[in-house]
Scaffold this motif. Structure first.
Motif, PDB file in Angstrom:
ATOM      1  N   ARG A  65     -15.273  68.601   2.608  1.00  0.00           N
ATOM      2  CA  ARG A  65     -14.570  68.612   3.985  1.00  0.00           C
ATOM      3  C   ARG A  65     -13.222  69.217   3.383  1.00  0.00           C
ATOM      4  N   VAL A  66     -12.511  70.110   4.077  1.00  0.00           N
ATOM      5  CA  VAL A  66     -11.226  70.813   3.786  1.00  0.00           C
ATOM      6  C   VAL A  66     -10.188  70.210   4.750  1.00  0.00           C
ATOM      7  N   ALA A  67      -9.466  69.384   4.169  1.00  0.00           N
ATOM      8  CA  ALA A  67      -8.123  68.944   4.884  1.00  0.00           C
ATOM      9  C   ALA A  67      -7.261  69.918   5.424  1.00  0.00           C
ATOM     10  N   VAL A  68      -6.593  69.802   6.370  1.00  0.00           N
ATOM     11  CA  VAL A  68      -5.382  70.480   6.841  1.00  0.00           C
ATOM     12  C   VAL A  68      -4.574  71.083   5.710  1.00  0.00           C
ATOM     13  N   ALA A  69      -4.236  69.989   5.001  1.00  0.00           N
ATOM     14  CA  ALA A  69      -3.348  70.213   3.885  1.00  0.00           C
ATOM     15  C   ALA A  69      -3.749  71.173   2.709  1.00  0.00           C
ATOM     16  N   ASP A  70      -5.107  71.129   2.821  1.00  0.00           N
ATOM     17  CA  ASP A  70      -5.476  71.950   1.502  1.00  0.00           C
ATOM     18  C   ASP A  70      -5.882  73.601   1.969  1.00  0.00           C
ATOM     19  N   PHE A  71      -5.448  73.840   3.288  1.00  0.00           N
ATOM     20  CA  PHE A  71      -5.781  75.115   3.740  1.00  0.00           C
ATOM     21  C   PHE A  71      -5.490  76.139   2.637  1.00  0.00           C
ATOM     22  N   GLU A  72      -4.142  76.248   2.145  1.00  0.00           N
ATOM     23  CA  GLU A  72      -3.754  77.020   0.942  1.00  0.00           C
ATOM     24  C   GLU A  72      -4.752  77.200  -0.177  1.00  0.00           C
ATOM     25  N   ARG A  73      -5.454  76.303  -0.505  1.00  0.00           N
ATOM     26  CA  ARG A  73      -6.290  76.270  -1.580  1.00  0.00           C
ATOM     27  C   ARG A  73      -7.539  77.081  -1.650  1.00  0.00           C
ATOM     28  N   HIS A  74      -7.771  77.192  -0.187  1.00  0.00           N
ATOM     29  CA  HIS A  74      -9.023  77.974  -0.016  1.00  0.00           C
ATOM     30  C   HIS A  74      -8.997  79.430   0.819  1.00  0.00           C
ATOM     31  N   VAL A  75      -7.844  79.586   1.375  1.00  0.00           N
ATOM     32  CA  VAL A  75      -7.939  80.769   2.087  1.00  0.00           C
ATOM     33  C   VAL A  75      -6.874  81.697   1.297  1.00  0.00           C
ATOM     34  N   PHE A  76      -7.342  83.161   1.243  1.00  0.00           N
ATOM     35  CA  PHE A  76      -6.934  83.906   0.423  1.00  0.00           C
ATOM     36  C   PHE A  76      -5.904  84.907   1.107  1.00  0.00           C
ATOM     37  N   GLY A  77      -6.267  85.414   2.366  1.00  0.00           N
ATOM     38  CA  GLY A  77      -5.238  86.252   2.941  1.00  0.00           C
ATOM     39  C   GLY A  77      -5.581  86.262   4.587  1.00  0.00           C
ATOM     40  N   VAL A  78      -5.047  87.208   5.239  1.00  0.00           N
ATOM     41  CA  VAL A  78      -4.960  87.482   6.732  1.00  0.00           C
ATOM     42  C   VAL A  78      -5.180  88.950   6.841  1.00  0.00           C
ATOM     43  N   VAL A  79      -6.133  88.920   7.965  1.00  0.00           N
ATOM     44  CA  VAL A  79      -6.606  90.497   8.456  1.00  0.00           C
ATOM     45  C   VAL A  79      -6.132  90.389   9.942  1.00  0.00           C
ATOM     46  N   LEU A  80      -6.271  91.763  10.473  1.00  0.00           N
ATOM     47  CA  LEU A  80      -6.360  91.899  12.111  1.00  0.00           C
ATOM     48  C   LEU A  80      -7.755  91.940  12.363  1.00  0.00           C
ATOM     49  N   VAL A  81      -8.172  91.428  13.448  1.00  0.00           N
ATOM     50  CA  VAL A  81      -9.691  91.691  13.964  1.00  0.00           C
ATOM     51  C   VAL A  81      -9.409  92.112  15.346  1.00  0.00           C
ATOM     52  N   ASN A  82     -10.334  92.911  15.734  1.00  0.00           N
ATOM     53  CA  ASN A  82     -10.581  93.210  16.944  1.00  0.00           C
ATOM     54  C   ASN A  82     -12.260  92.720  17.334  1.00  0.00           C
ATOM     55  N   ASP A  83     -12.178  91.850  18.219  1.00  0.00           N
ATOM     56  CA  ASP A  83     -13.524  91.240  18.520  1.00  0.00           C
ATOM     57  C   ASP A  83     -13.986  92.003  19.833  1.00  0.00           C
ATOM     58  N   TRP A  84     -14.687  93.053  19.514  1.00  0.00           N
ATOM     59  CA  TRP A  84     -15.157  93.873  20.801  1.00  0.00           C
ATOM     60  C   TRP A  84     -16.049  92.942  21.389  1.00  0.00           C
ATOM     61  N   SER A  85     -16.012  93.023  22.731  1.00  0.00           N
ATOM     62  CA  SER A  85     -16.850  91.975  23.731  1.00  0.00           C
ATOM     63  C   SER A  85     -17.218  92.812  24.945  1.00  0.00           C
ATOM     64  N   ALA A  86     -18.585  92.767  24.926  1.00  0.00           N
ATOM     65  CA  ALA A  86     -19.380  93.356  26.271  1.00  0.00           C
ATOM     66  C   ALA A  86     -19.183  92.204  27.215  1.00  0.00           C
ATOM     67  N   ARG A  87     -18.253  92.070  28.138  1.00  0.00           N
ATOM     68  CA  ARG A  87     -18.072  90.959  29.162  1.00  0.00           C
ATOM     69  C   ARG A  87     -19.174  90.832  30.192  1.00  0.00           C
ATOM     70  N   ASP A  88     -19.882  91.820  30.538  1.00  0.00           N
ATOM     71  CA  ASP A  88     -20.943  91.720  31.569  1.00  0.00           C
ATOM     72  C   ASP A  88     -22.122  91.003  30.856  1.00  0.00           C
ATOM     73  N   ILE A  89     -22.581  91.480  29.766  1.00  0.00           N
ATOM     74  CA  ILE A  89     -23.563  90.943  28.799  1.00  0.00           C
ATOM     75  C   ILE A  89     -23.354  89.590  28.497  1.00  0.00           C
ATOM     76  N   GLN A  90     -22.020  89.248  28.074  1.00  0.00           N
ATOM     77  CA  GLN A  90     -21.672  88.122  27.511  1.00  0.00           C
ATOM     78  C   GLN A  90     -21.669  87.106  28.637  1.00  0.00           C
ATOM     79  N   ALA A  91     -21.141  87.239  29.760  1.00  0.00           N
ATOM     80  CA  ALA A  91     -21.231  86.522  31.052  1.00  0.00           C
ATOM     81  C   ALA A  91     -22.717  85.893  31.318  1.00  0.00           C
ATOM     82  N   TRP A  92     -23.726  87.017  31.290  1.00  0.00           N
ATOM     83  CA  TRP A  92     -24.932  86.636  31.686  1.00  0.00           C
ATOM     84  C   TRP A  92     -25.703  85.939  30.521  1.00  0.00           C
TER      85      TRP A  92
END
Length: 396
Positions: free
Chosen positions: A199-226
């Motif tokens: 398990r990764v503790a909250v305090a150990d976040f920076e020991r495992h995560v290297f960096g940050v990016v921006l993300v666009n999570d494209w979503s088809a809302r009609d397909i998703q809803a069904w």
């Protein structure tokens, strides 16, 4: 190559940023690079020239070997880069940004998307459950998320084809999605893996995560809803997820750390201890060059450290290159909502663009661009790489 490297001290991609990416020139091989101002520094060539102890980590086309090396290697290389760039850098190792092709910077191992904005979850609840509670009973007890599709994570600039699928309107129909949407998100890239059962503790976040990016999570809302009831998103999300070409190291965000919003429901012990784990990242979203939203990441209820702790609390292992995203970033004001689902209130209130055109959801030909900045040293903002994508017609 260029003759002189001239990057202003207050440039958003100056010495305080130094994000990593993967680039090529003129159809040549992919290389690991660092963005410095309007240039790309060939890190592999620099590492070889200076005989860095970590030079072998940059021999390939992606960041995975370097990310797997861990925080000590990350800190050493960053210090070496900053020292060399602050001196008299050799222009022969730089290429103007306009002359390079950018590629996916990491080999994505797994992809998980969360649902961490209270405002977004509340808006979605009010849209889809107008007579019920906006938030479901579990929402303030754990970071809700789903497992996505790593193989369709694409680099910024990649066109996105409108997906086809099954939806109800009002009868069950098959065809191109009529409710294609963007979601403005921040993603986190895992460097150091774990074994199954760990398990990764909250305090150990920076020991495992290297960096940050921006993300666009494209979503088809009609397909998703069904499809979502009773298990969750599948085809409405899996057709494409765009991420920025530059990975900003966590170390660059030291001045952007803030406390998360106040929580009115106590968390379980494994999710506690993230008092400075929020990040003050200001996002801007445009459609066709017109600003439609400015979501503030500092308002996110669940932090990335809590998301990682929850992701691994059952013993699920991490792999180098794992990407997990925050979920849609939405602030309290209407112009801070991070999706068209919210901005148009599921199509009820069209959004007017600068040319007078309106949108309830995305049209073919729309280009969605997300950029972001964060506080840096001395009050000088630093930039995250943009994430850009243009909607192409469905293949029918």
């Amino acid at each position: 190559m260029t003759d002189v490297i001239d990057v202003a001290a207050d440039h958003p991609f100056g010495l305080s940023a130094l994000p990593y990416g993967s680039f090529s020139v003129g159809g040549g091989p992919r290389r690991v690079g660092v963005r410095f101002g309007g240039y790309v520094l060939d890190v592999a060539a620099l590492a070889d020239r200076l005989r860095w102890a970590h030079a072998d980590l940059f021999a390939g086309p992606v960041l995975n070997p370097f990310m797997a090396a861990g925080p000590d290697a990350w800190a050493t290389v960053r210090a070496d880069l900053r020292g060399w760039l602050a001196a008299d850098p050799d222009p022969d190792l730089f290429t103007p940004l306009a002359d390079v092709a950018l590629h996916l910077p990491v080999e994505v191992a797994d992809y998980v998307d969360f649902y961490a904005s209270e405002q977004h979850a509340t808006n979605a609840g009010r849209i889809f459950r107008p007579s019920g509670e906006a938030l479901l009973p579990n929402w303030k007890h754990l970071p809700v998320g789903y497992h996505g599709r790593a193989g369709t994570v694409v680099v910024s600039g990649t066109d996105v084809t409108r997906p086809v699928g099954q939806f109800r309107d009002p009868e069950v129909t098959f065809g191109p999605s009529r409710r294609l949407d963007f979601e403005a998100e921040v993603g986190f890239v895992v460097g150091v893996p774990t074994a199954m059962g760990d398990r990764v503790a909250v305090a150990d976040f920076e020991r495992h995560v290297f960096g940050v990016v921006l993300v666009n999570d494209w979503s088809a809302r009609d397909i998703q809803a069904w499809e979502t009831v009773p298990l969750g998103p599948l085809l409405g999300k899996s057709f494409a997820t765009s991420m920025s070409a530059w990975v900003l190291p966590l170390a660059a965000l030291d001045h952007a750390r803030v406390a998360p919003p106040a929580r009115d429901v106590p968390v379980l012990p494994y999710l506690a201890g993230d008092d400075r784990a929020g990040l003050d990242i200001a996002i801007e979203v445009t459609i066709g060059g017109h600003v439609v939203s400015r979501p503030p990441f500092a308002t996110m209820y669940w932090t990335a450290a809590q998301q990682l702790a929850h992701l691994t609390v059952n013993g699920a292992s991490l792999r180098t290159g794992d990407l997990f995203a925050s979920g849609t970033v939405s602030g309290p004001d209407r112009d801070q909502w991070g999706s068209l689902l919210e901005l148009s209130w599921n199509g009820r209130d069209p959004v007017t663009l600068a040319d007078g055109a309106t949108r309830t959801f995305l049209a073919d030909g729309d280009e969605v661009v997300m950029t972001a900045t964060a506080p840096g040293p001395g009050g000088v903002p630093i930039a995250l790489g943009e994430v850009r994508g243009t909607v192409r017609p469905a293949q029918v």
